[in-house]
Write a protein that holds these residues in place. Sequence first.
Motif, PDB file in Angstrom:
ATOM      1  N   ILE A 122      13.741 -14.072  29.562  1.00 23.48           N
ATOM      2  CA  ILE A 122      14.060 -14.830  30.780  1.00 23.48           C
ATOM      3  C   ILE A 122      12.773 -15.315  31.440  1.00 23.48           C
ATOM      4  O   ILE A 122      12.695 -16.452  31.938  1.00 23.48           O
ATOM      5  CB  ILE A 122      14.889 -13.974  31.746  1.00 23.48           C
ATOM      6  N   LEU A 123      11.737 -14.462  31.457  1.00 26.47           N
ATOM      7  CA  LEU A 123      10.461 -14.859  32.039  1.00 26.47           C
ATOM      8  C   LEU A 123       9.850 -16.039  31.265  1.00 26.47           C
ATOM      9  O   LEU A 123       9.306 -16.973  31.867  1.00 26.47           O
ATOM     10  CB  LEU A 123       9.500 -13.671  32.040  1.00 26.47           C
ATOM     11  N   TYR A 143       3.684 -23.434  28.371  1.00 27.92           N
ATOM     12  CA  TYR A 143       2.879 -22.280  27.971  1.00 27.92           C
ATOM     13  C   TYR A 143       3.246 -21.874  26.548  1.00 27.92           C
ATOM     14  O   TYR A 143       4.392 -22.025  26.110  1.00 27.92           O
ATOM     15  CB  TYR A 143       3.125 -21.077  28.901  1.00 27.92           C
ATOM     16  N   LYS A 144       2.253 -21.329  25.873  1.00 30.91           N
ATOM     17  CA  LYS A 144       2.497 -20.648  24.607  1.00 30.91           C
ATOM     18  C   LYS A 144       2.635 -19.157  24.930  1.00 30.91           C
ATOM     19  O   LYS A 144       1.692 -18.536  25.449  1.00 30.91           O
ATOM     20  CB  LYS A 144       1.344 -20.880  23.632  1.00 30.91           C
ATOM     21  N   VAL A 145       3.805 -18.609  24.670  1.00 29.53           N
ATOM     22  CA  VAL A 145       4.136 -17.240  25.085  1.00 29.53           C
ATOM     23  C   VAL A 145       4.187 -16.340  23.857  1.00 29.53           C
ATOM     24  O   VAL A 145       4.930 -16.623  22.894  1.00 29.53           O
ATOM     25  CB  VAL A 145       5.487 -17.193  25.839  1.00 29.53           C
ATOM     26  N   TYR A 146       3.401 -15.256  23.882  1.00 24.50           N
ATOM     27  CA  TYR A 146       3.419 -14.250  22.820  1.00 24.50           C
ATOM     28  C   TYR A 146       4.214 -13.039  23.320  1.00 24.50           C
ATOM     29  O   TYR A 146       3.805 -12.354  24.255  1.00 24.50           O
ATOM     30  CB  TYR A 146       1.997 -13.822  22.462  1.00 24.50           C
ATOM     31  N   LEU A 147       5.367 -12.796  22.685  1.00 23.02           N
ATOM     32  CA  LEU A 147       6.212 -11.648  23.041  1.00 23.02           C
ATOM     33  C   LEU A 147       6.068 -10.614  21.927  1.00 23.02           C
ATOM     34  O   LEU A 147       6.599 -10.797  20.814  1.00 23.02           O
ATOM     35  CB  LEU A 147       7.673 -12.090  23.194  1.00 23.02           C
ATOM     36  N   PRO A 184      -5.839 -20.769  29.414  1.00 21.42           N
ATOM     37  CA  PRO A 184      -4.892 -20.921  30.532  1.00 21.42           C
ATOM     38  C   PRO A 184      -3.469 -21.260  30.096  1.00 21.42           C
ATOM     39  O   PRO A 184      -2.540 -21.076  30.882  1.00 21.42           O
ATOM     40  CB  PRO A 184      -5.506 -22.058  31.355  1.00 21.42           C
ATOM     41  N   HIS A 185      -3.285 -21.726  28.861  1.00 19.99           N
ATOM     42  CA  HIS A 185      -1.938 -22.099  28.424  1.00 19.99           C
ATOM     43  C   HIS A 185      -1.237 -20.957  27.676  1.00 19.99           C
ATOM     44  O   HIS A 185      -0.184 -21.182  27.073  1.00 19.99           O
ATOM     45  CB  HIS A 185      -2.019 -23.329  27.504  1.00 19.99           C
ATOM     46  N   VAL A 186      -1.797 -19.752  27.705  1.00 19.84           N
ATOM     47  CA  VAL A 186      -1.246 -18.615  26.950  1.00 19.84           C
ATOM     48  C   VAL A 186      -0.817 -17.505  27.903  1.00 19.84           C
ATOM     49  O   VAL A 186      -1.529 -17.189  28.865  1.00 19.84           O
ATOM     50  CB  VAL A 186      -2.285 -18.073  25.933  1.00 19.84           C
ATOM     51  N   LYS A 187       0.373 -16.926  27.637  1.00 21.51           N
ATOM     52  CA  LYS A 187       0.866 -15.756  28.363  1.00 21.51           C
ATOM     53  C   LYS A 187       1.270 -14.691  27.338  1.00 21.51           C
ATOM     54  O   LYS A 187       1.894 -15.001  26.311  1.00 21.51           O
ATOM     55  CB  LYS A 187       2.084 -16.098  29.225  1.00 21.51           C
ATOM     56  N   PHE A 188       0.908 -13.437  27.637  1.00 21.52           N
ATOM     57  CA  PHE A 188       1.275 -12.322  26.769  1.00 21.52           C
ATOM     58  C   PHE A 188       2.366 -11.494  27.467  1.00 21.52           C
ATOM     59  O   PHE A 188       2.202 -11.079  28.633  1.00 21.52           O
ATOM     60  CB  PHE A 188       0.066 -11.426  26.481  1.00 21.52           C
ATOM     61  N   LEU A 189       3.458 -11.232  26.753  1.00 17.77           N
ATOM     62  CA  LEU A 189       4.534 -10.364  27.239  1.00 17.77           C
ATOM     63  C   LEU A 189       4.674  -9.229  26.239  1.00 17.77           C
ATOM     64  O   LEU A 189       5.083  -9.446  25.087  1.00 17.77           O
ATOM     65  CB  LEU A 189       5.848 -11.147  27.362  1.00 17.77           C
ATOM     66  N   LEU A 190       4.314  -8.028  26.651  1.00 20.04           N
ATOM     67  CA  LEU A 190       4.354  -6.861  25.767  1.00 20.04           C
ATOM     68  C   LEU A 190       5.493  -5.936  26.191  1.00 20.04           C
ATOM     69  O   LEU A 190       5.773  -5.784  27.383  1.00 20.04           O
ATOM     70  CB  LEU A 190       3.021  -6.098  25.827  1.00 20.04           C
ATOM     71  N   ALA A 191       6.146  -5.304  25.213  1.00 20.57           N
ATOM     72  CA  ALA A 191       7.237  -4.377  25.486  1.00 20.57           C
ATOM     73  C   ALA A 191       7.059  -3.134  24.631  1.00 20.57           C
ATOM     74  O   ALA A 191       6.653  -3.225  23.460  1.00 20.57           O
ATOM     75  CB  ALA A 191       8.589  -5.029  25.184  1.00 20.57           C
ATOM     76  N   TYR A 217       1.803  -9.254  30.798  1.00 21.94           N
ATOM     77  CA  TYR A 217       2.787  -8.360  31.406  1.00 21.94           C
ATOM     78  C   TYR A 217       3.186  -7.310  30.380  1.00 21.94           C
ATOM     79  O   TYR A 217       3.360  -7.616  29.189  1.00 21.94           O
ATOM     80  CB  TYR A 217       4.034  -9.130  31.850  1.00 21.94           C
ATOM     81  N   LEU A 218       3.349  -6.073  30.858  1.00 28.57           N
ATOM     82  CA  LEU A 218       3.782  -4.973  29.994  1.00 28.57           C
ATOM     83  C   LEU A 218       5.056  -4.375  30.574  1.00 28.57           C
ATOM     84  O   LEU A 218       5.072  -3.931  31.722  1.00 28.57           O
ATOM     85  CB  LEU A 218       2.689  -3.895  29.898  1.00 28.57           C
ATOM     86  N   PHE A 219       6.119  -4.372  29.765  1.00 29.75           N
ATOM     87  CA  PHE A 219       7.412  -3.817  30.186  1.00 29.75           C
ATOM     88  C   PHE A 219       7.661  -2.536  29.392  1.00 29.75           C
ATOM     89  O   PHE A 219       7.645  -2.544  28.158  1.00 29.75           O
ATOM     90  CB  PHE A 219       8.541  -4.822  29.933  1.00 29.75           C
ATOM     91  N   THR A 220       7.878  -1.427  30.109  1.00 27.03           N
ATOM     92  CA  THR A 220       8.096  -0.137  29.459  1.00 27.03           C
ATOM     93  C   THR A 220       9.448   0.423  29.874  1.00 27.03           C
ATOM     94  O   THR A 220       9.973   0.095  30.935  1.00 27.03           O
ATOM     95  CB  THR A 220       6.992   0.865  29.840  1.00 27.03           C
TER      96      THR A 220
END
Length: 591
Positions: free
Chosen positions: A57-58, A120-124, A148-155, A41-44
């Motif tokens: 929060i996600l 999940y292992k979350v990379y923010l 499958p156990h990794v989520k990327f959160l980019l800002a 996910y990319l938040f701008t």
Amino acid sequence: MSYQVLARKWRPKSFREMVGQEHVLQALINALDHDRLHHAYLFTGTRGVGKTTIARILAKCLNCEQGVSSEPCGECGSCLEIAEGRSVDLLEVDAASRTKVEDTRELLENVQYAPTRSRYKVYLIDEVHMLSTSSFNALLKTLEEPPPHVKFLLATTDPQKLPATVLSRCLQFNLKNMPPEQIVGHLGNVLEKEMVSFEEPALWLLGRAASGSMRDALSLTDQAIAFGSGKLVEADVRSMLGSVDLSFVYQLLEGVAAGDPAELLAIVARMAEHAPDFEGSTDELISLVHRVAVAQVVPEAIDNSWGDAERVASLARSITAEDAQLFYQIALNGKRDMGLAPDPRSGFEMLLLRMLAFRPAAVIDESLGPADLQPAPANSASSSAAVEVGTPVKKSPDSVGEGAPSQPQAAASHHTERKRELASQDSPAAPVRSQPEPAPQAAAAPAPEKAPLAAASEKQAIGGVTPENWCELLPQLGLLGMVQNIASNMQLLTVTGDTLEFVLDADNASLFNDGHRDKIRLALQNYFDCELSVSISVATPPGETPAMRQARARNERQQRAVAEIENDPRLQALLANFDGELDITSIAPLD
């Protein structure tokens, strides 16, 4: 316990506590509730609009021990660890401080390993646009096909700097700036819970100063509470922000409407005593002119958040719509040029003087002499009306110093007689400085006094206009622009004494206001040289307006042209021999 700033203390802990960004929250909530999760996910958006908050929060929603849902419990170990910033499976990375490709490779070395205790292992990765090109290249493959156990959160605050290859691998959500109304509402709730007394105008000052950032608004509120010794007062907040008192802005616009340069400079001098931000004052002036323009078009849409709706409505009545648009444009250009001025105050003063200098007052008809012109008062609403009408205000014959001319019997003969009088004068009409000598016969006769609004004179003056010849009279009034368009869509119903009653086509009345009616009345008075009363009602005309007649005539000419072309024997022969086809849309009458 040490004091915690408001921006951190009141950071939302769930989607339900978020203020604004509904378009982003709805998509995320539906994805979580229906188990349609993306891997990146990319938040701008600009600073302080909730990018990192939504990402945290996600992460909490993904790793809550009660299960993946849009409403995390907030009480389990995983939720508490994420909220306190000590979760080993939420890796927050500041890309601004880790731009090298070695940093990215080190970060991705542990991607293949399962999370320690969470789902999940979350990379923010915050400010992801700061990564180098090599870092992006190292990230691409993992970003596209992570375990499958990794989520990327980019800002990021600058998505234009991200490579297209990264953008195509993420779901992108654009967060909007917060409107002042949302910021003020949230600040009010926070201060009530903090038991801090406040004045609502002070919150509006903070909401506008935050420029769409909720974090900036809370930080400014912290500063204002300290400045005001535990309470928010409008005067203290203005002093802290360097904002000008709005009463000065009202006085400035009223001074411009009155055409009083001395008063304007005096107001600016009083403003300077408070060391204001003149660029901010320009913004306030632009905002006020905008509200005045809106009030002129849609009076019920006046924003009363400052409690000044009545004063804005009064300004809207004292300034014509054309002047409001002119002032707005001058203020915008003045704000742009203020950086070129020797100092902000002189730039602000020139902006105001430019409003006076470029405000139209009259248009001189060169066919008339100087004795026929009189200046319009600067503070009258009719000054700009004379400009659009294009007809100068004429003096009565006794003030010119000539014998009273014979009263015209019809509308068309009035201007003809006037031109003959001017032609008989010894000096030309164009020069403004020389006073023309009266004709000998006029000098011999004493100038009789003209009785004001004599009934007989009025009858003769407007005897040339009837409902039947209104269409022929309209082009002779010299109307221009919007006023001419409105007049062309009116039908003259009755002429009673010195009163003309019109009906305006409702389909063309959306922009009609009292200022247009006054300009039409002024044009008729200048044409007939007498005081008139004009009544304009909005409805469906029972007959034909000048615009309708013009459209009908244009349609008839077009039909005649098409008929002549179609009946031309040479054209018929060409069509028959070459199997051609006539394009009717290409036919236009020559007259």
